[in-house]
Design an enzyme around this catalytic site. Structure first.
Site, PDB file in Angstrom:
ATOM      1  N   LYS A  27     -12.520  -1.933   7.394  1.00 45.05           N
ATOM      2  CA  LYS A  27     -11.881  -2.780   8.401  1.00 45.05           C
ATOM      3  C   LYS A  27     -12.489  -2.444   9.773  1.00 45.05           C
ATOM      4  CE  LYS A  27      -8.320  -2.849   5.089  1.00 45.05           C
ATOM      5  NZ  LYS A  27      -8.286  -4.153   4.558  1.00 45.05           N
ATOM      6  N   ASP A  39      -1.915   6.748   6.410  1.00 47.49           N
ATOM      7  CA  ASP A  39      -2.929   5.815   5.931  1.00 47.49           C
ATOM      8  C   ASP A  39      -3.271   4.893   7.098  1.00 47.49           C
ATOM      9  OD1 ASP A  39      -4.460   3.823   4.836  1.00 47.49           O
ATOM     10  OD2 ASP A  39      -3.065   3.326   3.207  1.00 47.49           O
ATOM     11  N   TRP A  93       0.828  -1.210   0.000  1.00 50.00           N
ATOM     12  CA  TRP A  93       0.000   0.000   0.000  1.00 50.00           C
ATOM     13  C   TRP A  93       0.854   1.248   0.000  1.00 50.00           C
ATOM     14  CZ3 TRP A  93      -4.183  -1.567  -1.885  1.00 50.00           C
ATOM     15  CH2 TRP A  93      -4.662  -2.841  -1.565  1.00 50.00           C
TER      16      TRP A  93
END
Lengths: 359, 359
Positions: B196, B170, B101
């Site tokens: 999540k 992030d 990511w």
């Protein structure tokens, strides 16, 4: 008691879709998991995604070379994204201005090319669909952009423009409400926020004809490039699982009802009921020109403004909600998308006649 | 039978959230309308949106000047959008590469400025959080970007970098899993895909500190400009109604459980159960370095690869799903986000010990 919802969007969806979606949030197809917790890479959601793409193809009879993709960000994001993907620096496109949404699409596209507004109904309050185009001979237009249905004013294209360039069409408020038939060949790109005829808020359908992408120069951010999403079949990153699922259920319902031919027939019948009341009334007055009236959003005002509030209250008391007009037009707007039943429309028509008799 | 879901995302949410969301799809708070058909401008949804923003502020103890907004497009869209909003042409930013990511965020940001990768754990398979930074003296960094939790490798920052520039973080996979305390002052921007710890797929939380936007030059497409969404409180256009609602319910649940302090305590206890099994095993082996182990994603392999399939089957037979590791690391990954109960984790631990005894 379940209300009858004439909202312009988010808006009514079929009751059985609500029921199936509600169940899937608890247990998705007997998996022992909620739809909200399953992986977007799972076999189960893969099937949903496949079926959703396939239903778009089937319902619209998409020929080879047309790619449906499910994105987010609403039609508002397509305003800039389509221009970013279809125009190279210095290239030009023709836009028809039929209201608020067209105007926004024009504003956002201007960042990416020469945008020529070839027709507009602004000077008459957007109450009709303009068809006299003024072309600039020196420009070579990549496409013509139109908004096929204008929710705020209640206007709709009933005949696609006859022009020698691909059409790029914002169908947010009338996708799947009528067949495209051979007109699909005119379409270079179609886009639609889901939250009217297709599903809930949170997903946007874009249909790209692949040759439309050949002019682009330079690289775009990965998430803004249509090619990313075409190549990954709308699953480059985590897609909006629930909104896509509910859209798939809604498309299944449209198909089960007989597809877009059946929808058009039903939608015409529904609109006629309301326009007939308006045309036979001394109290209610239509907003849009007759020939361009929308089958999706019936807009009207009351000749006596004083009666607007009592009429709204009368509707609310009788279980009909969402008919207040957009603040820029005033009056009333009955949105009668695919999922609105003929009975719902007949009830509203009865209330209108009733109200007129009483005052 | 309800399964115990260890998926990395979309992932488990509290059962009571599923139940409330399911009910809202049928009838939202007794309105006689489905949550999916109400207008995003309605009083009822306005309250949801207000509460969602307020809960973000409350849970994270956001000081003045921090603006939570709800967008779409996932963290993947923030990779380019944050750079587009925070960097002027020619300005630079520091990035730490801790995996897939981070790498994507670096790639997308490079279109908008000079991106300097000041630390990376790539050469050791991203199994730790690198803290030796190499700076380029000639650059004046606008921010440092980090990925606070790395789902694929199971690593997590347990100490925020001590640097003299704002952090852009992030937090997709660990937001709301622990308090930020005074660390919030280090944060210039936080972003997180919801799917999540926060909610279902289809919405992305971004928290912008307003001074971060002052460097920007030129105009952006309206939908890509953070200022649009801050000014319109996430309702410039139709927001993703259902994903925001479910996120709001999930945040309410977090608050009712005792907030982020309680979450951290619970999450530490849960992670300890699994890491204890791993550390006392001759069969299971942890992937990440101990000091950087994630409290959210416990990654492990089997010393005997042949036993991986039988172990996976054993878990499935015993109702535990979603523990297969990411293809780039292999092995297993148990994601134990906020909504995973201690009991669920204990069951998996018991299965691990059981399996080891049997083989």
């Amino acid at each position: 008691m379940k209300k009858i919802n004439f909202s312009a969007g988010p808006s009514i969806l079929p009751q059985e879709v609500f029921e199936q979606a509600s169940q899937a949030v608890l247990d998705f197809n007997g998996t022992g998991l909620s739809l909200l917790e399953i992986s977007h890479r799972s076999k189960e959601f893969g099937e949903v995604l496949d079926e959703a793409h396939e239903l778009v193809r089937e319902l619209l009879h998409l020929p080879e070379g047309y790619h449906p993709i499910f994105l987010t960000g609403g039609a508002s994001s397509q305003f800039f994204m389509l221009a970013m993907n279809l125009l190279a620096r210095g290239s030009s496109a023709a836009y028809v201005d039929t209201g608020t949404w067209s105007s926004k699409s024009i504003k956002e596209a201007r960042r990416f090319g020469i945008i020529d507004v070839v027709a507009s109904s602004a000077s008459e309050g957007y109450t009709f669909i303009p068809t006299d185009y003024t072309w600039r001979g020196e420009l070579s237009y990549r496409y013509m952009h139109i908004t096929s249905n204008n929710t705020i004013y209640g206007t709709q294209y009933h005949k696609w423009p006859e022009v020698d360039m691909p059409l790029v069409v914002d169908m947010s408020s009338d996708i799947f409400s009528r067949p495209l038939d051979d007109a699909i060949d005119k379409m270079g790109l179609i886009y639609a926020g889901a939250q009217k005829n297709m599903g809930p808020a949170g997903v946007t359908l874009v249909i790209v004809r692949e040759d439309m992408l050949r002019h682009r120069e330079g690289e775009l951010p990965t998430m803004l490039d249509y090619r990313t999403h075409i190549a990954k079949k709308s699953a480059y990153n985590t897609p909006p699982v629930f909104p896509i699922y509910v859209s798939m259920l809604t498309m299944r319902w449209v198909k089960a009802q007989g597809g877009l031919e059946a929808m058009e027939k039903r939608n015409s019948a529904k609109a006629k009921v309301l326009y007939d009341v308006i045309d036979n009334s001394n109290l209610f007055k239509g907003v849009a020109r007759k020939k361009d009236r929308s089958l999706m959003n019936v807009t009207f005002t009351l000749k006596d403004k004083e009666l607007e509030k009592p009429f709204l209250d009368f509707c609310t008391e009788n279980n009909c909600v969402g008919i207040k007009g957009h603040r820029s037009v005033g009056g009333f707007r009955a949105s009668i998308y695919n999922a609105m039943s003929l009975e719902g429309v007949q009830l509203l028509a009865e209330l209108m006649r009733d109200f007129e008799r009483r005052v």
